[in-house]
Motif scaffolding. Structure first.
Motif, short mmCIF file in Angstrom:
data_model
loop_
_atom_site.label_atom_id
_atom_site.label_comp_id
_atom_site.label_asym_id
_atom_site.label_seq_id
_atom_site.Cartn_x
_atom_site.Cartn_y
_atom_site.Cartn_z
N LEU A 169 0.93 -1.29 0.13
CA LEU A 169 0.10 -0.09 -0.15
C LEU A 169 0.94 1.32 0.10
O LEU A 169 1.75 1.45 0.74
CB LEU A 169 -0.97 -0.11 1.19
CG LEU A 169 -2.04 1.29 1.21
CD1 LEU A 169 -2.87 1.28 0.29
CD2 LEU A 169 -2.77 1.16 2.61
N ARG A 170 0.95 2.06 -1.19
CA ARG A 170 1.88 3.14 -1.34
C ARG A 170 1.12 4.16 -0.68
O ARG A 170 -0.13 4.50 -1.01
CB ARG A 170 2.19 3.49 -2.75
CG ARG A 170 3.07 4.55 -2.81
CD ARG A 170 3.52 4.50 -4.43
NE ARG A 170 2.74 4.29 -5.22
CZ ARG A 170 2.55 4.98 -6.47
NH1 ARG A 170 3.26 5.98 -6.64
NH2 ARG A 170 1.54 4.51 -7.30
N LEU A 171 1.65 5.06 0.17
CA LEU A 171 1.24 6.16 0.78
C LEU A 171 2.25 7.36 0.72
O LEU A 171 3.46 7.40 0.88
CB LEU A 171 1.37 5.98 2.33
CG LEU A 171 0.63 6.93 3.16
CD1 LEU A 171 -0.80 6.97 2.93
CD2 LEU A 171 0.79 6.43 4.76
N SER B 122 2.53 11.61 1.27
CA SER B 122 1.85 12.79 1.94
C SER B 122 2.42 14.23 1.73
O SER B 122 3.43 14.26 1.17
CB SER B 122 1.92 12.58 3.56
OG SER B 122 3.25 12.74 4.00
N LEU C 255 -2.81 12.79 2.76
CA LEU C 255 -2.25 11.54 2.53
C LEU C 255 -3.15 10.94 1.15
O LEU C 255 -4.08 10.60 1.17
CB LEU C 255 -2.70 10.66 3.66
CG LEU C 255 -1.97 11.05 4.90
CD1 LEU C 255 -2.75 10.12 5.81
CD2 LEU C 255 -0.45 10.79 4.99
N TRP D 245 -3.16 7.56 -1.06
CA TRP D 245 -2.73 5.95 -0.93
C TRP D 245 -3.31 5.25 -2.16
O TRP D 245 -4.11 5.78 -2.94
CB TRP D 245 -3.37 5.14 0.17
CG TRP D 245 -4.89 5.24 0.39
CD1 TRP D 245 -5.84 6.37 0.98
CD2 TRP D 245 -5.72 4.49 -0.32
NE1 TRP D 245 -7.11 6.02 0.86
CE2 TRP D 245 -7.17 4.85 -0.04
CE3 TRP D 245 -5.49 3.25 -0.99
CZ2 TRP D 245 -8.25 4.02 -0.33
CZ3 TRP D 245 -6.62 2.55 -1.39
CH2 TRP D 245 -7.98 2.97 -1.06
N ASN E 97 -3.36 0.96 -3.75
CA ASN E 97 -2.80 -0.24 -3.39
C ASN E 97 -2.04 -0.87 -4.91
O ASN E 97 -2.72 -1.14 -6.07
CB ASN E 97 -4.24 -1.20 -3.49
CG ASN E 97 -3.96 -2.79 -3.45
OD1 ASN E 97 -2.82 -3.28 -3.41
ND2 ASN E 97 -4.93 -3.69 -3.18
N ILE F 109 -4.74 2.71 7.66
CA ILE F 109 -3.69 3.71 7.64
C ILE F 109 -3.41 4.35 8.95
O ILE F 109 -4.26 4.80 9.27
CB ILE F 109 -3.95 4.68 6.21
CG1 ILE F 109 -4.33 4.09 4.90
CG2 ILE F 109 -2.82 5.79 6.24
CD1 ILE F 109 -4.70 4.70 3.80
N THR G 136 -7.06 3.92 -5.55
CA THR G 136 -6.54 4.75 -4.86
C THR G 136 -7.55 5.76 -3.86
O THR G 136 -8.83 5.65 -3.99
CB THR G 136 -6.01 6.24 -5.76
OG1 THR G 136 -7.12 6.57 -6.37
CG2 THR G 136 -4.85 5.58 -6.67
#
Length: 159
Positions: A30-32, A34, A69, A71, A73, A84, A149
């Motif tokens: 899971l790319r996050l 910010s 944020l 996010w 997948n 999260i 997303t």
């Protein structure tokens, strides 16, 4: 509901304060990302106050920070029952108005709403938690399809 907390390495852009998390073992990706902004009040040409959003070059005590944020997948499989999770930087206090947001006042061991959390006192008693006690915040995600997303945002006040 069994929530798996995905902790990802994402620095917050607050000088002198970094909020990091670590990838959970054997978890789907899971790319996050910010972005952090400061909200300030300025006076326009007509003398009326206007709220402006600026970069966080030099946040000061009392500033309202807005954290956004995003996010995604990036894994090949859907994610189910994940959350999260973000640590709350020392010296800041989150705005807890989001009804979906869960908080922890003990480093992530227990989660809930502020009114349901208690802390021990030095003399052996307990007291209700207050916003300054919050150590972590999280948002549960029931599911996220591959490639899906989303965006979350929250506010912090620097003390």
């Amino acid at each position: 509901m069994n929530i798996i907390s995905l902790r990802l390495i994402v620095p917050m852009v607050i000088p002198g304060v970094a909020a990091f998390a670590i990838p959970a073992s054997a978890q789907p990706l899971l790319r996050l990302t910010s972005q952090t902004f400061v909200e300030r009040v300025a006076t326009d040409i007509n003398g009326r106050p206007r709220r402006i959003i600026a970069t966080t070059d030099r946040p000061m005590r009392g500033d309202q920070l807005i954290v956004i944020l995003d996010w995604r997948n990036d894994g090949p499989a859907p994610l189910r029952n994940v959350a999260i999770t973000r640590p709350v930087p020392n010296g800041s206090e989150p705005d807890l108005d989001d009804p979906v947001m869960q908080i922890s006042v003990d480093g992530g061991a227990h989660w809930g709403r502020l009114e349901d959390l208690w802390l021990p006192t030095p003399l052996g008693g307990v007291r209700r938690a207050v916003p300054a006690d919050v150590t972590h915040i999280r948002w549960p995600l029931a599911q996220a399809a591959p490639g899906q997303t989303g965006r979350l945002s929250y506010r912090l006040t620097l003390r």
